[in-house]
Design a protein around this motif. Structure first.
Motif, mmCIF file in Angstrom:
data_model
loop_
_atom_site.group_PDB
_atom_site.id
_atom_site.type_symbol
_atom_site.label_atom_id
_atom_site.label_comp_id
_atom_site.label_asym_id
_atom_site.label_seq_id
_atom_site.Cartn_x
_atom_site.Cartn_y
_atom_site.Cartn_z
ATOM 1 N N LEU A 45 3.201 -6.356 -29.042
ATOM 2 C CA LEU A 45 4.317 -6.052 -28.021
ATOM 3 C C LEU A 45 4.218 -4.948 -27.251
ATOM 4 O O LEU A 45 4.148 -4.651 -26.055
ATOM 5 C CB LEU A 45 5.695 -6.012 -28.529
ATOM 6 C CG LEU A 45 6.084 -7.370 -29.101
ATOM 7 C CD1 LEU A 45 7.590 -7.296 -29.798
ATOM 8 C CD2 LEU A 45 6.168 -8.343 -28.103
ATOM 9 N N SER A 74 -0.527 -9.913 -21.523
ATOM 10 C CA SER A 74 -0.249 -9.126 -20.524
ATOM 11 C C SER A 74 -0.893 -9.376 -19.221
ATOM 12 O O SER A 74 -0.179 -9.570 -18.131
ATOM 13 C CB SER A 74 -0.426 -7.539 -20.673
ATOM 14 O OG SER A 74 0.181 -6.973 -19.683
ATOM 15 N N ALA A 118 11.543 -6.507 -14.073
ATOM 16 C CA ALA A 118 11.123 -7.632 -14.921
ATOM 17 C C ALA A 118 10.362 -7.121 -16.189
ATOM 18 O O ALA A 118 10.515 -7.457 -17.220
ATOM 19 C CB ALA A 118 10.508 -8.718 -14.181
ATOM 20 N N VAL A 119 9.456 -6.268 -15.947
ATOM 21 C CA VAL A 119 8.790 -5.415 -17.044
ATOM 22 C C VAL A 119 9.590 -4.865 -17.973
ATOM 23 O O VAL A 119 9.604 -4.895 -19.260
ATOM 24 C CB VAL A 119 7.556 -4.784 -16.554
ATOM 25 C CG1 VAL A 119 7.011 -4.053 -17.769
ATOM 26 C CG2 VAL A 119 6.549 -5.560 -16.009
ATOM 27 N N VAL A 134 13.935 -6.236 -24.212
ATOM 28 C CA VAL A 134 14.578 -7.363 -25.032
ATOM 29 C C VAL A 134 13.580 -7.896 -26.114
ATOM 30 O O VAL A 134 13.998 -8.513 -26.919
ATOM 31 C CB VAL A 134 14.850 -8.500 -23.903
ATOM 32 C CG1 VAL A 134 15.226 -9.896 -24.367
ATOM 33 C CG2 VAL A 134 15.971 -8.117 -22.912
ATOM 34 N N LEU A 135 12.179 -8.018 -25.596
ATOM 35 C CA LEU A 135 11.305 -8.628 -26.717
ATOM 36 C C LEU A 135 11.233 -7.928 -28.111
ATOM 37 O O LEU A 135 11.361 -8.663 -29.061
ATOM 38 C CB LEU A 135 9.941 -8.574 -25.989
ATOM 39 C CG LEU A 135 9.486 -9.507 -24.687
ATOM 40 C CD1 LEU A 135 8.107 -9.348 -24.150
ATOM 41 C CD2 LEU A 135 9.938 -11.093 -25.217
ATOM 42 N N GLN A 183 11.742 -6.668 -20.236
ATOM 43 C CA GLN A 183 11.010 -7.260 -21.419
ATOM 44 C C GLN A 183 10.818 -6.146 -22.504
ATOM 45 O O GLN A 183 10.816 -6.471 -23.657
ATOM 46 C CB GLN A 183 9.601 -7.909 -21.023
ATOM 47 C CG GLN A 183 9.560 -9.065 -19.854
ATOM 48 C CD GLN A 183 8.267 -9.539 -19.643
ATOM 49 O OE1 GLN A 183 7.358 -10.033 -20.423
ATOM 50 N NE2 GLN A 183 7.618 -9.088 -18.492
ATOM 51 N N ALA A 184 10.534 -4.959 -22.091
ATOM 52 C CA ALA A 184 10.250 -3.722 -22.853
ATOM 53 C C ALA A 184 11.719 -3.598 -23.622
ATOM 54 O O ALA A 184 11.636 -3.265 -24.867
ATOM 55 C CB ALA A 184 10.316 -2.702 -22.255
ATOM 56 N N ALA A 218 10.612 1.183 -20.979
ATOM 57 C CA ALA A 218 11.551 0.490 -20.090
ATOM 58 C C ALA A 218 11.994 1.277 -18.944
ATOM 59 O O ALA A 218 11.983 0.987 -17.881
ATOM 60 C CB ALA A 218 12.633 0.026 -21.190
ATOM 61 N N TYR A 221 1.234 -5.137 -25.038
ATOM 62 C CA TYR A 221 1.586 -6.034 -24.100
ATOM 63 C C TYR A 221 2.493 -5.486 -22.876
ATOM 64 O O TYR A 221 2.191 -5.589 -21.577
ATOM 65 C CB TYR A 221 2.412 -7.242 -24.401
ATOM 66 C CG TYR A 221 3.192 -8.072 -23.689
ATOM 67 C CD1 TYR A 221 2.257 -9.095 -23.240
ATOM 68 C CD2 TYR A 221 4.467 -8.081 -23.221
ATOM 69 C CE1 TYR A 221 3.143 -10.011 -22.138
ATOM 70 C CE2 TYR A 221 5.288 -8.891 -22.289
ATOM 71 C CZ TYR A 221 4.332 -9.879 -21.731
ATOM 72 O OH TYR A 221 5.155 -10.713 -21.121
ATOM 73 N N VAL A 222 3.359 -4.719 -23.206
ATOM 74 C CA VAL A 222 4.189 -3.940 -22.255
ATOM 75 C C VAL A 222 3.435 -2.824 -21.606
ATOM 76 O O VAL A 222 3.580 -2.792 -20.166
ATOM 77 C CB VAL A 222 5.403 -3.339 -22.952
ATOM 78 C CG1 VAL A 222 6.440 -2.233 -21.855
ATOM 79 C CG2 VAL A 222 6.358 -4.425 -23.415
#
Length: 434
Positions: free
Chosen positions: A242, A368, A391-392, A398-399, A395-396, A306, A245-246
């Motif tokens: 993760l 990613s 949106a990114v 929530v994921l 995700q940072a 985030a 990915y971010v």
């Protein structure tokens, strides 16, 4: 052992903390970390230009080639860790450098052939995959748990210094005389490889030496929480996936966003400042990061990423600059803490652990790249590239909340948190059990 020269043990610093004076072999590896990335990033960031403009490959083909090469470079770390366990750390580094040197050498005649250039690129990627797990394992072999943060952060700073200086150093030669540039990088890697041949051999060990005077449980672990549980912060492999990915949204797509809205020179300055901040801040923050609980490190790291992506989405030069600094903080915290936590929770040899971490990074980078391209395309079609960064940012936030506890629950249910002894190389080359 390389990390324990006679008369050069750890010394107690101010305030009762333990500091590390790198041994000769460790200092050599840190210098080589800089030289290796200096040479690599003198050419690799320009591969898209060489493949497209000089060799005539379509941009779609170039994208696929670079994506697969990146996946090989990251996921091949598992092979590097396994090889180190079988033949030793120094031998693995020598094999890796030989492969990488051959790859850069193959570029010289390969500059006239797309297939030869692609083959050379994959050789370079394979060499990188084999080298890094053994390099990091050699650095931490025999080190106390309190010494590891400084050693790993110093390694990261050396790598990032090379990343910062490589592209501008090579820029005048990339298109005018690429053959000479690749020949020079080949010579640099050959010299570095010869230096590695003089390193003392190191066994692959899983032992973690406690810091002198240390007692009680580590401050970043909850003694009541089993490894891999949500209370302990989650499995480091999943958190690493993760984290990368971010982060790779920033690395892959900032240029597309920033250059049209500012300038290429401003974007280059942001990248240079980012790399310099990494070089300086990583060692300064290493002890603080080591002292954080894993859950708090995740909150700080993902929170910074985030906030950074959201600020970038707000637009403007100031937003891009401040956002990049926040993402840099998130990278420093998450990447170092993930490695430290993976080492602390595993009974495997450090080279194997670092190989698995590279695999996790490869999965995150690949996902990613695939998702980011689609997401950015949708945002542009809707006329709101700013929305991509929001949106990114979402995700940072929530994921990690959704996926890390789920991964920890699956790990506990199927016994993944249990460890068992593994075979490792003995000083005489035969297997031994730890």
């Amino acid at each position: 052992m390389a990390g324990r020269e006679r008369g050069r043990g750890p010394k107690r610093g101010a305030g009762g903390t333990w500091t590390t004076r790198p041994s000769g072999p460790r200092s050599f590896l840190l210098v080589c970390s800089f030289l290796i990335t200096l040479g690599s990033f003198a050419v690799l960031p320009y591969m898209s230009v060489l493949l497209h403009q000089r060799l005539g490959l379509g941009l779609g083909t170039v994208g696929v080639v670079l994506a697969v090469a990146s996946l090989v470079q990251f996921s091949g770390g598992v092979v590097g860790g396994a090889l180190a366990r079988r033949i030793g750390l120094r031998a693995t580094m020598l094999v890796a450098l030989a492969v990488r040197t051959a790859g850069f050498a193959a570029f010289v005649p390969g500059l006239g052939s797309p297939s030869a250039a692609i083959g050379a690129l994959f050789l370079v990627s394979c060499g990188a995959a084999l080298y890094l797990p053994a390099n990091k394992a050699y650095l931490v072999e025999g080190a106390t748990e309190s010494e590891r943060p400084r050693l790993l952060s110093a390694s990261g700073s050396a790598f990032n210094a090379g990343i910062a200086l490589g592209p501008p150093a090579a820029a005048p030669f990339v298109l005018t005389s690429p053959g000479a540039l690749f020949a020079g990088v080949t010579a640099l890697f050959a010299v570095v490889g010869l230096g590695h041949a003089l390193l003392p051999a190191a066994t692959v060990s899983t032992a973690v030496t406690a810091a002198p005077g240390a007692s009680g449980p580590r401050k970043d672990k909850d003694p009541a929480a089993p490894a891999g549980s949500p209370g302990a912060g989650g499995p480091p492999f999943v958190v690493t996936v993760l984290s990368v990915y971010v982060f790779m949204f920033f690395q892959h797509y900032l240029a597309l966003y920033a250059v049209p809205r500012t300038s290429a020179s401003f974007y280059g300055g942001v990248l240079m400042g980012y790399a310099c901040l990494l070089v300086v801040a990583q060692p300064l923050l290493s002890e603080w990061i080591a002292g954080l609980s894993y859950r708090r490190a995740m909150r700080v790291g993902f929170g910074a990423m985030a906030a950074g992506t959201a600020v970038i989405g707000a637009g403007g030069r100031a937003g891009i600059g401040v956002g990049a600094a926040l993402i840099c903080l998130g990278e420093i915290v998450l990447f170092l803490k993930n490695d430290l936590e993976a080492l602390a929770r595993s009974s495997a040899a450090p080279a194997v652990v670092f190989g698995r971490q590279r695999l996790a990074a490869g999965i995150g980078a690949f996902a990613s790249g695939v998702i980011g391209g689609q997401l950015y395309g949708v945002a542009e079609d809707l006329g709101t590239a700013h929305g991509f960064w929001f949106a990114v940012s979402l995700q940072a936030l929530v994921l990690p909340v959704l996926l890390v506890p789920l991964a920890g629950a699956v790990r506990r249910r199927y016994g993944g948190s249990r460890t068992r002894p593994e075979k490792h190389a003995a000083p005489d080359g035969g297997p031994r059990r730890t």
